[in-house]
Design an enzyme around this catalytic site. Structure first.
Site, mmCIF file in Angstrom:
data_model
loop_
_atom_site.group_PDB
_atom_site.id
_atom_site.type_symbol
_atom_site.label_atom_id
_atom_site.label_comp_id
_atom_site.label_asym_id
_atom_site.label_seq_id
_atom_site.Cartn_x
_atom_site.Cartn_y
_atom_site.Cartn_z
ATOM 1 N N ARG A 182 0.838 -1.206 0.000
ATOM 2 C CA ARG A 182 0.000 0.000 0.000
ATOM 3 C C ARG A 182 0.868 1.249 0.000
ATOM 4 O O ARG A 182 2.063 1.208 0.300
ATOM 5 C CB ARG A 182 -0.926 0.019 1.225
ATOM 6 N N CYS A 203 2.906 6.977 10.591
ATOM 7 C CA CYS A 203 2.748 7.593 9.264
ATOM 8 C C CYS A 203 3.871 8.578 8.953
ATOM 9 O O CYS A 203 3.713 9.491 8.144
ATOM 10 C CB CYS A 203 1.378 8.259 9.136
#
Length: 233
Positions: free
Chosen positions: A77, A186
């Site tokens: 991803r 992240c």
């Protein structure tokens, strides 16, 4: 009439098992054998590294995390490192992108609206922040030394192959937030993470919130959610 999207509630599924299921569904969707599918599930504790991840995002090293009972897995991803665990709602839309406008950035924007709408209906006002990924609680762009910094409550990471999406979004509902403090979530330094239960001050019904998310997906994308009893694999 709106196009259908099959909604499959999978329960708790190990990360690699869910990836394999997505791959099978992706192939069937590419061949036109099935309609769009939305998988709803939870994962056992796992850190996943996106295509642009860097070693410093897992500063303790993979062996240390695995000693804490948290798997470390690479994935195809987009995005960087994030955490999944029990009490976090994960949604994987396996959809043909063309009918959604054919633009992955537009589709991601739609997923952000889905998350913000569902959180708002549950009682938490949320937002996107320019230059940062995911969905955030109300507050100022982090890091900030004044005011009230926004906290990350949801993340998005997609993969697109031959016009079909895999992976998707995750929203913190009741999950333990400690594992986020052991990484650079992240890739954002100094970020604080929150959950629906933390913002509302009480444990939340994950299944009921999943219903709210599905309804928000249908509204934002003009789709008719249809419950499916099996992963149509």
């Amino acid at each position: 009439m709106p196009a259908e999207i099959l909604v499959v509630r999978c329960g708790t599924v190990p990360y690699e098992e869910a990836r394999e299921l997505q791959r099978r569904l992706e192939g069937r969707r590419q061949r036109g054998e099935i309609a769009d599918v939305l998988l709803l599930l939870e994962h056992p504790p796992v850190y996943t590294r996106g295509r642009r991840s860097r070693p410093q995002e897992l500063p303790m090293g993979a062996e240390w995390y695995e000693a804490q009972g948290i798997e470390v897995r690479d994935t195809d991803r987009g995005g960087l490192v994030t955490y999944h665990g029990p009490g976090q709602l994960v949604a994987y839309p396996i959809v043909r992108l063309g009918p959604y406008g054919g633009d992955v950035h537009r589709y991601v924007g739609g997923l952000e609206r889905v998350m913000i709408g569902a959180l708002g209906e549950a009682g938490v006002r949320a937002q996107t922040i320019e230059g940062l990924t995911g969905v955030w609680s109300e507050g100022e762009k982090p890091p900030t030394i004044s005011g009230r910094p926004a906290r990350k409550i949801g993340s998005i990471g997609l993969h697109v192959s031959r016009g079909v999406t895999t992976h998707g979004l995750a929203i913190n509902v009741n999950n333990d937030l400690q594992p986020f403090e052991w990484i650079v979530p992240c890739g954002i330094e100094g970020v604080a993470v929150t959950s629906l239960s933390r913002e509302l001050g009480a444990e939340q019904d994950l299944g009921a919130f999943a219903d709210v998310l599905v309804a928000a997906y249908g509204r934002v994308f003009d789709r008719e959610p249809v419950a499916a009893d099996s992963p149509v694999s």
